[in-house]
Each structure stands twice: as C-alpha cells, then as structure tokens.
Motif scaffolding. Structure first.
Motif, PDB file in Angstrom:
ATOM      1  N   MET A   1       0.828  -1.198   0.000  1.00  0.00           N
ATOM      2  CA  MET A   1       0.000   0.000   0.000  1.00  0.00           C
ATOM      3  C   MET A   1       0.871   1.261   0.000  1.00  0.00           C
ATOM      4  O   MET A   1       0.577   2.208  -0.723  1.00  0.00           O
ATOM      5  CB  MET A   1      -0.931  -0.028   1.223  1.00  0.00           C
ATOM      6  N   LEU A   2       1.936   1.266   0.812  1.00  0.00           N
ATOM      7  CA  LEU A   2       2.819   2.423   0.854  1.00  0.00           C
ATOM      8  C   LEU A   2       3.537   2.626  -0.467  1.00  0.00           C
ATOM      9  O   LEU A   2       3.785   3.767  -0.864  1.00  0.00           O
ATOM     10  CB  LEU A   2       3.814   2.304   2.006  1.00  0.00           C
ATOM     11  N   LEU A   4       2.274   1.910  -3.398  1.00  0.00           N
ATOM     12  CA  LEU A   4       1.274   2.510  -4.287  1.00  0.00           C
ATOM     13  C   LEU A   4       1.144   4.012  -3.999  1.00  0.00           C
ATOM     14  O   LEU A   4       1.123   4.816  -4.925  1.00  0.00           O
ATOM     15  CB  LEU A   4      -0.084   1.824  -4.120  1.00  0.00           C
ATOM     16  N   LEU A   5       1.085   4.366  -2.712  1.00  0.00           N
ATOM     17  CA  LEU A   5       0.992   5.786  -2.362  1.00  0.00           C
ATOM     18  C   LEU A   5       2.229   6.541  -2.834  1.00  0.00           C
ATOM     19  O   LEU A   5       2.123   7.662  -3.325  1.00  0.00           O
ATOM     20  CB  LEU A   5       0.806   5.957  -0.853  1.00  0.00           C
ATOM     21  N   LEU A  76      -3.356  11.314   3.125  1.00  0.00           N
ATOM     22  CA  LEU A  76      -2.624  10.366   2.272  1.00  0.00           C
ATOM     23  C   LEU A  76      -1.169  10.825   2.099  1.00  0.00           C
ATOM     24  O   LEU A  76      -0.243  10.008   2.175  1.00  0.00           O
ATOM     25  CB  LEU A  76      -3.293  10.221   0.913  1.00  0.00           C
TER      26      LEU A  76
END
Length: 150
Positions: A1-2, A4-5, A76
C-alpha cells in the motif's frame, strides 16, 4: 500500500493542492456573501432567499467536498514515508493552521444557519473582520510548508 501511495505521490499532491484552492475560494467568498446578505438583502426586498440559496450551494456543493478532499489527500500525503519530518516543528504549525481553517469552515456553516433561522446578530463589518481569519491561517500554513522556519 505504501508503495502505491509513493508511486501516486505527485497525483495525490496535485489533487490536494486543487482541493485546497477550491476550499479557500469558498472560505474567502462565503463571508463576503454574508456581508452583502446583511447590508443589502433588506434594501433589495425579497432577495434574502437568493442569498440563502447561494450560501447553501457554496457551502454544501463546493466548500464541504473541497474540505473533505483536502483532508483526505493531505492525510494520504503525510502517510507516505519521508514526506514529513515529524521531528521538525513545521508540521505541527501546519496542523494547527488546518485545524483553525476547519474550525472557521464550521463557524461559517453555523452563521449560515443563523441567517436561515433569522438569528444573525453580526454586522457586515464583523464579517469583513472575520474574513481576515482564513488569510492569517493561510499565511501560517504556506510559510510552515514552504519556508519551514520552525
């Protein structure tokens, strides 16, 4: 997830900036509408409902979504490792400014409801003075992020 961010960092930052611009436009314009509402609505006769409609649409259709998206994209951004140095003071001064801006947003929402209920007690001059609050908060936020003097 990180990961992707991190890959979407520039998109998230761009969407955050666009959201802030939309939110600030509303935050600067709504008190000005309140000034006109207080000073001109009686003179113009049956235009109070027009002011109330404009104020409602600005608040609910532009300002609320812009505030929410500003918060979402901002959160985000700060969740991406390395974007914020939490050992510095500037993130906390920015957070204080953001909380102040959010408080002001909700204060404006309450004033809008006062107009609808016929309970507004503030003058055009008082709304003009209050319109300086977001300017001061904007200065704090921008200097905190760009100059980082703290």
């Amino acid at each position: 997830m990180l990961d992707l961010l991190s890959d979407l960092y520039l998109w998230i930052k761009a969407l955050h900036i666009m959201s802030v611009i939309a939110w600030m436009a509303g935050i600067f314009y709504l008190p000005r509408l309140f000034v006109y509402h207080v000073e001109e609505a009686d003179r113009l006769g049956d235009h109070k409902s027009l002011f109330e409609t404009m104020e409602l649409k600005l608040y609910r259709v532009i300002m609320n979504p812009a505030m929410i998206s500003t918060w979402v994209f901002g959160l985000l951004l700060v969740s991406i490792p390395g974007v914020v140095d939490w050992s510095a003071v500037w993130p906390y001064t920015k957070i204080a400014g953001i909380i102040g801006m959010t408080w002001f947003h909700h204060w404006l929402g309450r004033r809008r409801k006062d107009f609808i209920a016929g309970e507004n007690t503030l003058t055009g001059r008082q709304y003009r003075v209050m319109n300086e609050v977001p300017t001061l908060l904007m200065v704090l936020i921008v200097i905190s992020v760009i100059v980082r003097p703290f």
